[in-house]
Enzyme design. Structure first.
Site, PDB file in Angstrom:
ATOM      1  CB  CYS A  60      34.298 -56.347 145.798  1.00 30.53           C
ATOM      2  SG  CYS A  60      33.278 -57.980 147.667  1.00 30.53           S
TER       3      CYS A  60
ATOM      4  CD  GLU B 202      31.765 -50.954 145.389  1.00 33.27           C
ATOM      5  OE1 GLU B 202      31.253 -51.972 145.345  1.00 33.27           O
ATOM      6  OE2 GLU B 202      31.693 -50.328 143.978  1.00 33.27           O
TER       7      GLU B 202
ATOM      8  CB  CYS C 127      42.103 -56.578 145.233  1.00 29.86           C
ATOM      9  SG  CYS C 127      42.397 -58.015 146.560  1.00 29.86           S
TER      10      CYS C 127
ATOM     11  CB  SER D 205      37.971 -66.395 150.738  1.00 26.90           C
ATOM     12  OG  SER D 205      36.765 -65.326 150.880  1.00 26.90           O
ATOM     13  CG  LEU D 206      37.559 -73.262 151.149  1.00 22.67           C
ATOM     14  CD1 LEU D 206      39.356 -73.198 151.676  1.00 22.67           C
ATOM     15  CD2 LEU D 206      37.289 -74.574 152.562  1.00 22.67           C
TER      16      LEU D 206
ATOM     17  CB  CYS E  16      30.041 -55.310 154.675  1.00 28.92           C
ATOM     18  SG  CYS E  16      31.544 -55.937 153.251  1.00 28.92           S
TER      19      CYS E  16
ATOM     20  CB  CYS F 290      37.129 -60.776 142.824  1.00 29.00           C
ATOM     21  SG  CYS F 290      36.678 -59.422 144.007  1.00 29.00           S
TER      22      CYS F 290
ATOM     23  N   GLY G 189      38.935 -55.269 148.538  1.00 22.74           N
ATOM     24  CA  GLY G 189      40.792 -55.423 148.825  1.00 22.74           C
ATOM     25  C   GLY G 189      40.528 -56.557 149.711  1.00 22.74           C
ATOM     26  CD  GLU G 190      43.865 -60.809 151.692  1.00 26.38           C
ATOM     27  OE1 GLU G 190      42.053 -61.168 151.581  1.00 26.38           O
ATOM     28  OE2 GLU G 190      43.498 -61.216 153.149  1.00 26.38           O
TER      29      GLU G 190
ATOM     30  CB  CYS H 111      39.987 -63.716 142.636  1.00 23.87           C
ATOM     31  SG  CYS H 111      40.612 -63.937 144.403  1.00 23.87           S
TER      32      CYS H 111
END
Ligand code: SAH
Length: 347
Positions: free
Chosen positions: A337, A96, A116, A218-219, A109, A123, A163-164, A120
């Site tokens: 996402c 996406e 991924c 991303s905290l 984006c 997500c 994804g990371e 998380c």
């Protein structure tokens, strides 16, 4: 005959393309010509390179492809200021991307992986685990395809889709160089943001590349205890280690770092959390972006109340921290996402 994997021409830099041409008995200019076809004219197929000899193209097509993405679905927001694209890759996998219209230009984006493996809990992208990395060319193609479809230039790119990105480091690096290449689409590195859940070694590797890209972390928590509740990666790296790497990144590159903070009801959105976060970020050249959580149906996490978000913002502001609340554009277009892809693969 054994099926062999073809290499991706769209992921190669100009020098590699020159070497390829020479290897096949062509002159060096042929490589430069191909680079221009792929990144300036943004062709989708080898056959579109009309001034390159057919025989040569046929020979390399045995070993090489020009990667690309094709639109499977497009959702446009009610206000027409955002659109979400579901793209298919050559092997049928889906990713996406989101297009957003701002006063200062258009942003895209992009996704960096299919799925991924960071896990998380809020997500949608991690529900299927990691399927595979995207090539540099596949990440780029998302932008090329959106420019083609909208007919409008893209001026900002954020790697904040599925994804990371730092878990796909080498391809990400090639992608950044191709995206900012003077013979390509020429997006300034200052207009590129890389978002990571905080892989400390890779943040340092990125820093050493001496790029001008913006780093976003991303905290999503004011301390490690809370962070570990939603982000498995927090068991590997402490926030202190991340902050140390960020301070070095800022000193080394002169760039301000962004902290993303998705607001989850009852988990990380209390006034005391804001105060703790403010204390820990004090004096850092940073910016905090509060993101009202996009609720994902497979996940139990809920979005913070508006009042809690406003109060959180006020506490940070009063401590002199730069803070914004993300403008919501994609509420009506499966914006979190991975949501659109999940809807498709679960059909
Ligand atoms: N892996 C990278 C980039 C992809 S996610 C990273 O972790 O930064 C992009 C951002 O959206 C991250 O900050 C991520 O934590 C956040 N995010 C993911 N799912 C979300 C959701 N449902 N609601 C709000 N933000 C979400």
């Amino acid at each position: 005959m054994e099926e062999r994997e073809k290499a991706d021409l769209r992921s190669m830099d100009e020098q590699q393309m020159i070497e390829l041409a020479v290897e096949y008995g062509e002159k060096t200019f042929r490589g430069r010509q191909m680079f221009e076809w792929i990144h300036k004219k943004q062709v989708r197929e080898l056959g579109e390179m009309s001034n390159v000899p057919k025989a040569f193209l046929e020979k390399i097509s045995e070993w090489y492809i020009v990667s690309g993405v094709r639109i499977v679905e497009k959702q446009v927001s009610a206000r027409k200021d955002a659109a979400k694209y579901l793209f298919s890759l050559a092997d049928g996998n889906l990713v996406e991307s989101v297009w957003m219209k701002y006063r200062h230009g258009n942003s895209v984006c992009v996704s960096s992986q299919v799925g991924c493996r960071m896990g998380c809990t809020f997500c949608a992208s991690t529900l299927t685990g990691l399927v595979r990395n995207l090539t540099a060319g596949e990440i780029l193609s998302q932008i090329y395809e959106i420019q083609r479809e909208t007919g409008q230039r893209v001026s900002n790119v954020i790697v904040m889709g599925m994804g990371e990105p730092l878990d796909n480091f080498d391809h990400l690096l090639s992608f950044i160089h191709l995206l900012s290449h003077e013979k390509g689409i020429r997006i300034s590195q200052r207009n590129i943001t890389i978002s990571t859940c905080g892989l400390v070694e890779q943040i340092r590797r990125l820093m050493e590349e001496k790029l001008q890209v913006t780093l976003a972390i991303s905290l999503h928590a004011p301390n490690d205890e809370i962070r570990r509740e939603t982000m498995p990666v927090a068991k590997k790296y402490s926030m202190e280690e991340i902050f140390l790497a960020c301070r070095d990144y800022i000193a080394y590159t002169g760039r301000r770092v962004t902290f993303e903070y998705s607001m989850i009801d009852g988990v990380n959105d209390k006034t005391a959390h804001a105060a703790e976060l403010a204390r820990r970020l004090k004096g850092m050249n940073c910016h905090v972006n509060l993101i009202p959580l996009n609720e994902v149906k497979e996940r139990r996490t809920r979005r913070s109340k508006e009042e809690a978000i406003r109060e959180f913002q006020r506490v940070l502001e009063n401590s002199g921290i730069n803070v914004t609340v993300r403008r919501e554009m994609g509420g009506d277009i499966d914006a979190a996402c991975g949501q659109l892809r999940n809807r498709f693969i679960n059909k």
